[in-house]
Scaffold this active site. Structure first.
Site, PDB file in Angstrom:
ATOM      1  N   PHE A  23       0.682  -1.426  -0.140  1.00 48.76           N
ATOM      2  CA  PHE A  23       0.063   0.086  -0.061  1.00 48.76           C
ATOM      3  C   PHE A  23       0.269   1.438  -0.056  1.00 48.76           C
ATOM      4  CE2 PHE A  23      -2.558   3.649   2.113  1.00 48.76           C
ATOM      5  CZ  PHE A  23      -3.251   3.490   1.644  1.00 48.76           C
ATOM      6  N   GLY A  24       0.541   2.582  -1.188  1.00 51.69           N
ATOM      7  CA  GLY A  24       1.440   3.324  -1.595  1.00 51.69           C
ATOM      8  C   GLY A  24       0.598   5.001  -0.479  1.00 51.69           C
ATOM      9  N   GLY A  26       2.459   7.905   0.021  1.00 52.45           N
ATOM     10  CA  GLY A  26       3.142   8.858  -0.602  1.00 52.45           C
ATOM     11  C   GLY A  26       3.963   8.597  -1.951  1.00 52.45           C
ATOM     12  N   GLU A  98      14.504   3.142   1.211  1.00 51.29           N
ATOM     13  CA  GLU A  98      13.427   4.144   1.579  1.00 51.29           C
ATOM     14  C   GLU A  98      14.458   3.410   3.137  1.00 51.29           C
ATOM     15  OE1 GLU A  98      12.029   5.833   0.582  1.00 51.29           O
ATOM     16  OE2 GLU A  98      10.976   5.424  -1.281  1.00 51.29           O
TER      17      GLU A  98
END
Ligand code: BEZ
Length: 196
Positions: A23-24, A26, A98
């Site tokens: 799930f993104g 950003g 990340e």
């Protein structure tokens, strides 16, 4: 600078699964530079998006960090984004990209029925477990809250190897509007940013 790469590679919540939902919330909403099998608008319960994570490596520098999105717990809230069905090997390069404070976490996603109207965007019922990258408040790059105009000014001034911090916020706001998603923090910040 913290490096969460090795920690994330221990966080195999979906061991043995051939495909998982990522799930993104950003940059992943508007920039998916990885292979995916399918993507679907979705939301998660109990979280709100905030520009509270420092970016020393992508949208800023160690001397002048930018700010990027993370999630904070907010009972009763929902956070809209984009879910991608991926094979697990896609995560390794994301862990590296990340590494400045984000850890893999398991979440429950609800898919948005794309036939529903904007007003009914939170009426999906189809659910799945998924993964997010979360920068929690105990990571060293966490900046936390500040007056909105100060956050906007920091974003307006910051640039890093991935480009201007401003583009990150504007692209996110545009993508959220395209999804028909409400997000008071992001739209208020976008408005503040237009002053600078
Ligand atoms: C996201 O879009 O969900 C995301 C992107 C980079 C780091 C963490 C989260």
């Amino acid at each position: 600078m913290l490096d969460t790469t090795a920690l994330n590679q221990q966080r195999n919540f979906f061991e043995g699964h051939a495909a998982i939902w990522l799930f993104g919330y950003g940059s992943l909403i508007w920039k998916a530079d990885f292979a995916y099998l399918e993507r679907r608008p979705a939301y998660i319960h109990g979280w709100e998006r905030r520009f509270w994570q420092g970016s020393h490596d992508h949208r800023g520098t160690p001397e002048a960090p930018g700010r990027v999105a993370t999630l904070v717990r907010a009972e009763g809230s929902i956070c809209h984004g984009m879910a991608y069905r991926i094979t697990p090997e896609v995560l390794a390069p994301l862990d590296v990209r990340e590494k400045n404070g984000y850890l893999r976490e398991k979440v429950a996603l609800t898919f948005v029925d794309e036939k529903t109207s904007v007003a009914e965007k939170s009426s999906g019922t189809e659910q799945s477990e998924g993964l997010i990258y979360l920068a929690s408040e105990d990571n060293p790059a966490f900046l936390g809250d500040a007056p909105l105009d100060e956050i906007a000014q920091q974003i307006a001034n910051a640039h890093g190897p991935s480009g201007p911090n401003r583009d990150y916020l504007v692209n996110l706001a545009v993508a959220l509007r395209e999804l028909g998603a409400k997000d008071a923090h992001i739209f208020a910040l976008e408005k503040q940013l237009s002053q600078f």
